[in-house]
Design a protein around this motif. Structure first.
Motif, PDB file in Angstrom:
ATOM      1  N   ASN A  79       6.002  24.629 -11.767  1.00 19.89           N
ATOM      2  CA  ASN A  79       4.718  25.258 -12.083  1.00 19.89           C
ATOM      3  C   ASN A  79       4.188  24.852 -13.449  1.00 19.89           C
ATOM      4  O   ASN A  79       2.976  24.889 -13.686  1.00 19.89           O
ATOM      5  CB  ASN A  79       4.844  26.778 -12.007  1.00 19.89           C
ATOM      6  CG  ASN A  79       4.982  27.262 -10.573  1.00 19.89           C
ATOM      7  OD1 ASN A  79       4.734  26.505  -9.630  1.00 19.89           O
ATOM      8  ND2 ASN A  79       5.387  28.504 -10.405  1.00 19.89           N
ATOM      9  N   ARG A  98      -4.212  22.255 -13.642  1.00 19.50           N
ATOM     10  CA  ARG A  98      -5.154  23.203 -13.034  1.00 19.50           C
ATOM     11  C   ARG A  98      -6.577  23.026 -13.565  1.00 19.50           C
ATOM     12  O   ARG A  98      -7.552  23.100 -12.818  1.00 19.50           O
ATOM     13  CB  ARG A  98      -4.669  24.633 -13.293  1.00 19.50           C
ATOM     14  CG  ARG A  98      -5.482  25.696 -12.571  1.00 19.50           C
ATOM     15  CD  ARG A  98      -4.863  27.057 -12.797  1.00 19.50           C
ATOM     16  NE  ARG A  98      -3.508  27.104 -12.249  1.00 19.50           N
ATOM     17  CZ  ARG A  98      -2.597  28.003 -12.610  1.00 19.50           C
ATOM     18  NH1 ARG A  98      -2.886  28.899 -13.531  1.00 19.50           N
ATOM     19  NH2 ARG A  98      -1.400  27.993 -12.052  1.00 19.50           N
ATOM     20  N   ASP A 123       3.969  15.765 -12.511  1.00 18.46           N
ATOM     21  CA  ASP A 123       3.090  15.942 -11.350  1.00 18.46           C
ATOM     22  C   ASP A 123       1.880  15.044 -11.534  1.00 18.46           C
ATOM     23  O   ASP A 123       1.680  14.438 -12.608  1.00 18.46           O
ATOM     24  CB  ASP A 123       2.662  17.399 -11.211  1.00 18.46           C
ATOM     25  CG  ASP A 123       2.283  17.758  -9.780  1.00 18.46           C
ATOM     26  OD1 ASP A 123       2.228  16.846  -8.934  1.00 18.46           O
ATOM     27  OD2 ASP A 123       2.022  18.947  -9.501  1.00 18.46           O
ATOM     28  N   GLU A 164       2.040  21.950 -12.815  1.00 14.17           N
ATOM     29  CA  GLU A 164       0.865  22.333 -12.029  1.00 14.17           C
ATOM     30  C   GLU A 164      -0.145  23.086 -12.885  1.00 14.17           C
ATOM     31  O   GLU A 164      -1.354  22.917 -12.716  1.00 14.17           O
ATOM     32  CB  GLU A 164       1.292  23.170 -10.832  1.00 14.17           C
ATOM     33  CG  GLU A 164       2.089  22.389  -9.794  1.00 14.17           C
ATOM     34  CD  GLU A 164       2.230  23.135  -8.490  1.00 14.17           C
ATOM     35  OE1 GLU A 164       1.687  24.256  -8.390  1.00 14.17           O
ATOM     36  OE2 GLU A 164       2.867  22.602  -7.577  1.00 14.17           O
ATOM     37  N   ARG A 165       0.351  23.924 -13.804  1.00 13.56           N
ATOM     38  CA  ARG A 165      -0.581  24.619 -14.702  1.00 13.56           C
ATOM     39  C   ARG A 165      -1.312  23.627 -15.588  1.00 13.56           C
ATOM     40  O   ARG A 165      -2.492  23.818 -15.924  1.00 13.56           O
ATOM     41  CB  ARG A 165       0.180  25.643 -15.548  1.00 13.56           C
ATOM     42  CG  ARG A 165       0.577  26.893 -14.804  1.00 13.56           C
ATOM     43  CD  ARG A 165       1.052  27.979 -15.750  1.00 13.56           C
ATOM     44  NE  ARG A 165       2.268  27.587 -16.469  1.00 13.56           N
ATOM     45  CZ  ARG A 165       3.496  27.847 -16.055  1.00 13.56           C
ATOM     46  NH1 ARG A 165       3.686  28.504 -14.924  1.00 13.56           N
ATOM     47  NH2 ARG A 165       4.536  27.472 -16.776  1.00 13.56           N
ATOM     48  N   HIS A 171       6.769  24.001  -4.068  1.00 16.73           N
ATOM     49  CA  HIS A 171       6.242  23.059  -3.078  1.00 16.73           C
ATOM     50  C   HIS A 171       6.841  23.351  -1.696  1.00 16.73           C
ATOM     51  O   HIS A 171       6.133  23.338  -0.678  1.00 16.73           O
ATOM     52  CB  HIS A 171       6.577  21.632  -3.489  1.00 16.73           C
ATOM     53  CG  HIS A 171       5.637  21.054  -4.500  1.00 16.73           C
ATOM     54  ND1 HIS A 171       5.699  21.369  -5.833  1.00 16.73           N
ATOM     55  CD2 HIS A 171       4.619  20.170  -4.377  1.00 16.73           C
ATOM     56  CE1 HIS A 171       4.766  20.720  -6.488  1.00 16.73           C
ATOM     57  NE2 HIS A 171       4.084  19.990  -5.636  1.00 16.73           N
ATOM     58  N   THR A 205      -2.486  14.361  -9.961  1.00 17.28           N
ATOM     59  CA  THR A 205      -3.617  14.878  -9.186  1.00 17.28           C
ATOM     60  C   THR A 205      -4.664  13.775  -9.050  1.00 17.28           C
ATOM     61  O   THR A 205      -4.790  12.918  -9.926  1.00 17.28           O
ATOM     62  CB  THR A 205      -4.233  16.113  -9.881  1.00 17.28           C
ATOM     63  OG1 THR A 205      -5.172  16.748  -8.999  1.00 17.28           O
ATOM     64  CG2 THR A 205      -4.961  15.747 -11.157  1.00 17.28           C
ATOM     65  N   ASP A 224       7.880  17.106  -7.375  1.00 14.99           N
ATOM     66  CA  ASP A 224       7.928  17.226  -5.922  1.00 14.99           C
ATOM     67  C   ASP A 224       8.702  16.027  -5.358  1.00 14.99           C
ATOM     68  O   ASP A 224       9.282  15.242  -6.100  1.00 14.99           O
ATOM     69  CB  ASP A 224       6.523  17.319  -5.343  1.00 14.99           C
ATOM     70  CG  ASP A 224       5.645  16.136  -5.738  1.00 14.99           C
ATOM     71  OD1 ASP A 224       6.188  15.093  -6.146  1.00 14.99           O
ATOM     72  OD2 ASP A 224       4.411  16.257  -5.640  1.00 14.99           O
TER      73      ASP A 224
END
Length: 536
Positions: A461, A468, A259, A464-465, A348, A261, A322
């Motif tokens: 996840n 975070r 992922d 994503e964690r 997602h 960001t 994703d």
């Protein structure tokens, strides 16, 4: 006349005393009532929070709304507990003024004892020299009552002086001196614990160096921002070999979570550009894998597909991510050294329906809120049934997970697909729920691959964690100072996240690693990896 006046004064004083007593009693009663009401509110909030936590344990996290509800309940409980304590103290003070009203005492939950590993400092109250009843001095000890109070020691600074004495040989006049000890950083003046504090506060607690410098100055140790930044850069370079070992471990996996960001990057005075931080997580624990979990971060100035291609140049296997188009060339059959197989994230996909079915968010939007979509609610209900199955399989061996999916999951997925294609055919392509459906239906193979491999997870996840903390930290540090700063942050985020994944205290681990890494041969660096680390 004088006697009558004296009697009147006495009567007035008695009446005044009675009035004051009644006022004190009324005030005490009111304070008691307020304390009881506050206590009841706090108790209700505590029970609501406990119920939601039990529901979460029993049925799992059913929606983002549930997670937000827990946060709101915890904040509400914090405020109500503080209010109840204030009102209890006020009731005690009011009750002390009168004997007609008893003080209110809250029923608090039993507190867990303080951990055994904490040092105990005994403060003995001086014993009486004589008996308070008869005055005799012939006393003997029967026992003692201990009351424990938790206390924290403020941070203490010290300067360690390493002394190397010089000696001269009287026989040959040779001057000798022990060699200088290794520092955690070249020409270093900061000890390993201070370096670990700087690194963990900056990258783990998201406290910029300027705020750390201000706090140090208030504690009587003024250190300039440039001085601290120099140590952070040097320490990150010293830790780079460990980062490389973690990177090799992550890339050796057969399955990765990926992922990215956005992170603002300072490019000119007052102007920022949007860079990216990418994360790749190896975590085999969902299918009872024995390999230790680890996270690898990379930084780039933009979000072009060439970056994940470079990051994963030597990787083959499954990538859980994703539907970012920048990954597409990784999935080509003729890719070298081999193709990467995509397993798309159901979290997602679910999010697209959740936005159309979030009743709480729509309530806040007021009259301008779009109508709640019944189709989105039904889609979430069907997807959540699949999530319930997966929660029961978390931590089970891959073969068992695959067997359960073949027995129960295939039917759920097939029913969802059939329902979704039927409803989609009736919708305009401009309908919001149609877009959420198209996101899944046009990539259905990628969403269903988890059914055939027990190692795969339903969601992404894990990645994503890993991101975070960065999302939370952006509000504190606002932007990266440069591209070099972005690359340095990626190294430190990887080290700290990997330590957390292995249930290791990142600050203690960094301090010990920085104290030992200069003396350790390259072929033993693996001993310092979080999953191998043992405190010295």
């Amino acid at each position: 006349m004088t006697a009558k006046l004296s009697d009147d004064i006495a009567l007035l004083r008695a009446a005044l005393a009675q009035a004051e007593a009644r006022a004190d009693a009324a005030e005490a009663e009111a304070a008691r009532a307020r304390a009881m009401a506050s206590n009841t509110e706090a108790l209700i909030a505590s029970l609501k929070l406990e119920i939601e936590k039990l529901r979460r344990e029993l049925y799992g996290t059913r929606s983002e709304r549930k997670a937000r509800l827990l946060d709101q309940l915890e904040f509400q409980l914090e405020e109500l507990e503080a209010t109840a304590s204030e009102d209890e103290l006020a009731a005690e003070q009011a009750a002390a003024k009168t004997t007609a009203v008893a003080a209110f005492t809250r029923k608090r939950p039993s507190r867990q004892p303080f951990p055994d590993h904490l040092p105990r400092e005994r403060v003995v109250v001086p014993a009486p020299a004589s008996c308070p009843c008869c005055g005799s001095d012939k006393l003997c000890k029967l026992g003692e009552t201990i009351t424990e109070t938790l206390e924290v020691i403020p941070r203490q600074w010290k300067v360690i002086q390493t002394v190397r004495e010089r000696f001269s040989c009287r026989a040959c006049e040779t001057i000798s001196q022990p060699p200088a000890p290794f520092h955690a950083t070249p020409r270093g003046w900061a000890g390993p614990n201070l370096l670990a504090t700087l690194l963990f506060e900056k990258f783990g607690q998201h406290q910029p160096l300027n705020r750390q410098a201000e706090r140090f100055a208030r504690e009587g140790v003024p250190l300039s921002l440039s001085t601290l930044a120099d140590q952070v850069g040097t320490a990150a370079a010293v830790l780079k070999p460990l980062h490389d070992l973690i990177a090799a471990h992550v890339m050796a996996a057969g399955r990765l979570h990926g992922d990215d960001t956005p992170v603002p990057v300072l490019v000119a005075k007052g102007k920022t550009d949007t860079g990216r931080l990418w994360v790749y997580v190896r975590d085999d624990r969902p299918f009872a894998g024995q390999a230790p979990p680890a996270a690898l971060f990379h930084y780039s100035r933009d979000r072009k597909g060439e970056h994940p291609e470079r990051h994963l140049a030597g990787f083959t296997g499954w990538l859980q991510a994703d539907a970012f188009a920048g990954y597409n060339r990784l999935y080509e059959p003729d890719r070298r050294p081999g193709p990467i197989h995509a397993a798309l994230c159901w979290a997602h996909a679910r999010r697209g329906f959740f936005k159309l079915a979030d009743i709480a968010a729509n309530t806040k939007r007021g009259k301008d809120a779009p109508p709640i979509s019944p189709l989105a609610l039904e889609a979430m209900r069907r997807i959540d049934a699949l999530f319930d199955l997966e929660r029961a399989l978390n931590g089970k061996p891959a073969a068992e997970r695959r067997a359960a999916r073949q027995e129960h999951g295939i039917a759920l997925v097939a029913a969802l697909e059939g329902w979704m294609r039927t409803e989609r055919a009736r919708l305009s392509r401009h309908a919001p729920v149609a877009k959420a459906m198209d996101y899944m239906l046009t990539r259905w193979d990628g969403f269903t691959r988890f059914l055939g491999d027990g190692r795969l997870c339903l969601t992404n996840n894990a990645a994503e964690r890993g991101l975070r903390g960065i999302a939370l930290g952006r509000k504190a540090w606002l932007f990266c100072g440069s591209d070099r700063g972005g690359h340095r942050a990626a190294i430190m985020y990887g080290l700290i996240t990997t330590a957390k994944l292995n249930d290791v205290d990142p600050q203690a681990w960094l301090a010990d690693v920085l104290a030992r890494i200069a003396d350790l041969p390259q072929n033993r660096l693996h001993e310092l990896l979080p999953w191998n680390w043992k405190a010295a």
